[in-house]
Design a protein around this motif. Sequence first.
Motif, PDB file in Angstrom:
ATOM      1  N   LEU A   1      52.136  37.670  12.183  1.00 24.33           N
ATOM      2  CA  LEU A   1      52.416  36.467  11.401  1.00 24.33           C
ATOM      3  C   LEU A   1      52.172  35.198  12.204  1.00 24.33           C
ATOM      4  O   LEU A   1      51.622  34.228  11.671  1.00 24.33           O
ATOM      5  N   CYS A   2      52.588  35.165  13.455  1.00 26.95           N
ATOM      6  CA  CYS A   2      52.397  33.971  14.261  1.00 26.95           C
ATOM      7  C   CYS A   2      52.569  34.317  15.733  1.00 26.95           C
ATOM      8  O   CYS A   2      53.077  35.388  16.074  1.00 26.95           O
ATOM      9  N   SER A   3      52.144  33.401  16.599  1.00 23.21           N
ATOM     10  CA  SER A   3      52.338  33.508  18.040  1.00 23.21           C
ATOM     11  C   SER A   3      52.870  32.184  18.557  1.00 23.21           C
ATOM     12  O   SER A   3      52.471  31.119  18.070  1.00 23.21           O
ATOM     13  N   GLU A   4      53.762  32.255  19.552  1.00 20.07           N
ATOM     14  CA  GLU A   4      54.391  31.061  20.092  1.00 20.07           C
ATOM     15  C   GLU A   4      54.317  31.105  21.621  1.00 20.07           C
ATOM     16  O   GLU A   4      55.210  31.634  22.289  1.00 20.07           O
ATOM     17  N   PRO A   5      53.265  30.538  22.201  1.00 22.49           N
ATOM     18  CA  PRO A   5      53.201  30.473  23.666  1.00 22.49           C
ATOM     19  C   PRO A   5      54.093  29.359  24.203  1.00 22.49           C
ATOM     20  O   PRO A   5      54.274  28.322  23.560  1.00 22.49           O
ATOM     21  N   SER A   6      54.642  29.572  25.372  1.00 20.22           N
ATOM     22  CA  SER A   6      55.496  28.577  26.009  1.00 20.22           C
ATOM     23  C   SER A   6      54.645  27.581  26.783  1.00 20.22           C
ATOM     24  O   SER A   6      53.641  27.947  27.400  1.00 20.22           O
ATOM     25  N   ASN A   7      55.066  26.319  26.767  1.00 19.73           N
ATOM     26  CA  ASN A   7      54.362  25.275  27.513  1.00 19.73           C
ATOM     27  C   ASN A   7      54.861  25.138  28.951  1.00 19.73           C
ATOM     28  O   ASN A   7      54.259  24.411  29.739  1.00 19.73           O
ATOM     29  N   ILE A   8      55.971  25.785  29.260  1.00 23.89           N
ATOM     30  CA  ILE A   8      56.576  25.656  30.585  1.00 23.89           C
ATOM     31  C   ILE A   8      56.469  26.960  31.368  1.00 23.89           C
ATOM     32  O   ILE A   8      56.094  26.968  32.540  1.00 23.89           O
ATOM     33  N   TYR A   9      56.790  28.064  30.711  1.00 25.23           N
ATOM     34  CA  TYR A   9      56.850  29.360  31.384  1.00 25.23           C
ATOM     35  C   TYR A   9      55.617  30.192  31.033  1.00 25.23           C
ATOM     36  O   TYR A   9      54.943  29.946  30.021  1.00 25.23           O
ATOM     37  N   GLU A  10      55.339  31.172  31.849  1.00 21.00           N
ATOM     38  CA  GLU A  10      54.262  32.125  31.567  1.00 21.00           C
ATOM     39  C   GLU A  10      54.817  33.189  30.634  1.00 21.00           C
ATOM     40  O   GLU A  10      55.118  34.318  31.040  1.00 21.00           O
ATOM     41  N   SER A  11      54.945  32.807  29.387  1.00 22.52           N
ATOM     42  CA  SER A  11      55.580  33.654  28.384  1.00 22.52           C
ATOM     43  C   SER A  11      54.985  33.345  27.021  1.00 22.52           C
ATOM     44  O   SER A  11      54.554  32.217  26.759  1.00 22.52           O
ATOM     45  N   ILE A  12      54.965  34.358  26.164  1.00 21.42           N
ATOM     46  CA  ILE A  12      54.448  34.196  24.800  1.00 21.42           C
ATOM     47  C   ILE A  12      55.186  35.145  23.875  1.00 21.42           C
ATOM     48  O   ILE A  12      55.482  36.293  24.237  1.00 21.42           O
ATOM     49  N   TRP A  13      55.529  34.644  22.678  1.00 21.96           N
ATOM     50  CA  TRP A  13      56.167  35.438  21.626  1.00 21.96           C
ATOM     51  C   TRP A  13      55.176  35.655  20.486  1.00 21.96           C
ATOM     52  O   TRP A  13      54.401  34.753  20.156  1.00 21.96           O
ATOM     53  N   ILE A  14      55.210  36.847  19.901  1.00 17.35           N
ATOM     54  CA  ILE A  14      54.454  37.103  18.667  1.00 17.35           C
ATOM     55  C   ILE A  14      55.407  37.736  17.649  1.00 17.35           C
ATOM     56  O   ILE A  14      56.355  38.429  18.023  1.00 17.35           O
ATOM     57  N   LYS A  15      55.143  37.456  16.385  1.00 16.91           N
ATOM     58  CA  LYS A  15      55.958  37.997  15.290  1.00 16.91           C
ATOM     59  C   LYS A  15      55.102  38.933  14.459  1.00 16.91           C
ATOM     60  O   LYS A  15      54.059  38.538  13.930  1.00 16.91           O
ATOM     61  N   ILE A  16      55.553  40.185  14.334  1.00 12.22           N
ATOM     62  CA  ILE A  16      54.809  41.233  13.637  1.00 12.22           C
ATOM     63  C   ILE A  16      55.595  41.669  12.410  1.00 12.22           C
ATOM     64  O   ILE A  16      56.829  41.787  12.450  1.00 12.22           O
ATOM     65  N   LEU A  17      54.879  41.935  11.330  1.00 13.73           N
ATOM     66  CA  LEU A  17      55.484  42.449  10.102  1.00 13.73           C
ATOM     67  C   LEU A  17      55.234  43.944  10.007  1.00 13.73           C
ATOM     68  O   LEU A  17      54.076  44.401  10.032  1.00 13.73           O
ATOM     69  N   ASN A  18      56.310  44.718   9.926  1.00 16.65           N
ATOM     70  CA  ASN A  18      56.201  46.159   9.730  1.00 16.65           C
ATOM     71  C   ASN A  18      55.962  46.418   8.241  1.00 16.65           C
ATOM     72  O   ASN A  18      56.865  46.283   7.419  1.00 16.65           O
ATOM     73  N   ASN A  19      54.733  46.761   7.887  1.00 10.40           N
ATOM     74  CA  ASN A  19      54.371  46.906   6.475  1.00 10.40           C
ATOM     75  C   ASN A  19      55.096  48.057   5.797  1.00 10.40           C
ATOM     76  O   ASN A  19      55.275  48.042   4.576  1.00 10.40           O
ATOM     77  N   SER A  20      55.525  49.048   6.549  1.00 12.39           N
ATOM     78  CA  SER A  20      56.197  50.202   5.941  1.00 12.39           C
ATOM     79  C   SER A  20      57.640  49.904   5.581  1.00 12.39           C
ATOM     80  O   SER A  20      58.137  50.348   4.543  1.00 12.39           O
ATOM     81  N   THR A  21      58.348  49.151   6.415  1.00 12.60           N
ATOM     82  CA  THR A  21      59.767  48.848   6.171  1.00 12.60           C
ATOM     83  C   THR A  21      60.011  47.416   5.740  1.00 12.60           C
ATOM     84  O   THR A  21      61.062  47.118   5.183  1.00 12.60           O
TER      85      THR A  21
END
Length: 387
Positions: free
Chosen positions: A67-87
């Motif tokens: 659905l989306c990705s959110e990289p950090s501007n300060i830390y070497e880190s990134i979040w992604i949001k996934i949709l489980n199509n089955s549940t």
Amino acid sequence: MSHNVDVCIVTETFLNNRVPDSFVTIDGYKLYRNDRLTCTCRRRGTCRKLHSGGGVAIYVKNSITVLCSEPSNIYESIWIKILNNSTGNLIFINATYHSPSSCKSSYTDEDLVNFLIKSTNDRVSKHPLCQVFVGGDFNQLSLLPITIDTDLCILDSPPTRNQSKLDRILCNVPTLINKIITFTPLIKTDHLGLVMFPLIRMPPVRHKEYVRLHTFKSKRQFNTEITNFDFSNILNEEDPCHAAEMMEQSLASIYNSCFPLRTIWMSDRDPIWMTPVIKYKLRQKYLAVKHFKMTKAYQIEESIEKLRNSSVNAMGSCKWWRNIENKTHYKSSNKKICMTNAIPTYINQEFANRCKGVTRTMVAPDLEIDDEPPQIIPLNIIAKELP
């Protein structure tokens, strides 16, 4: 990719804004990356900003909905949001790299821990039924405060560097995890990789593929049909447009009868060497064994083995990288590299293939008519000692 993973977290990518996505793209996966914000100054001893290196990336299969990705501007880190199509539930995945030289960075260990705690709690508070996974190379960062202030717990994983557990995985659903194993990556690194196996995997995504088998028998049949075909009606046709349509229909009819279109169901769980032709032949082998036609089954198995060998030698495979290492003497203990005329051309071509999709302009050399191009003489190049 030999483990056919759904999501792959990579740390210390050493990427920057000069490296395009096409250079590190893997077929069948989407790439989400967060490169290190490096400093270009020359004050390496006193500057508090990190220089080249670091960075994180997440590869996700094309069949998985991100659905989306959110990289950090300060830390070497990134979040992604996934949709489980089955549940219908949401899955949040984080990739983080904590440099051992954090004393020279613009943040402290406590700042990174607070960032992971806050970002995790924000997502869980908005989506109480979501699943959260945090993984990466944390080095000597203490993860205990994260387990106290969040629902995350540290999964039991083997050591990844000597006897140290530097690469860790945290999640809020440990009961859904079956096991975690290590593997040796193909790239040059002193870390082992981790593979996490869930108890219940996401359902496979299937899609149709259409293939025509060009076997020797079908080609011989096609040659016979074309040879015995009566073209008199087409030759006697006065209208050239109608004659062309008749010729096209006749050839298409013969081609479809000799090389029928087969429907093959492919899945994202198929191994990397699986192709529609191989899957069709595997089905034919199963039917031959079922009806006790062992000779035919052995013949099909030999053809499958040939197709598998051709696919294994494709770009990115173990044999492909081993060939690159032999040509470039990457892991050779001999410091003298015999450079012939063929090796530079081969190396340039291989890395040009890796850079496919990147638009480059070829600059022609400014030579006068009377000038002769320089001649390259093979030499023995002495490799420098790496620090």
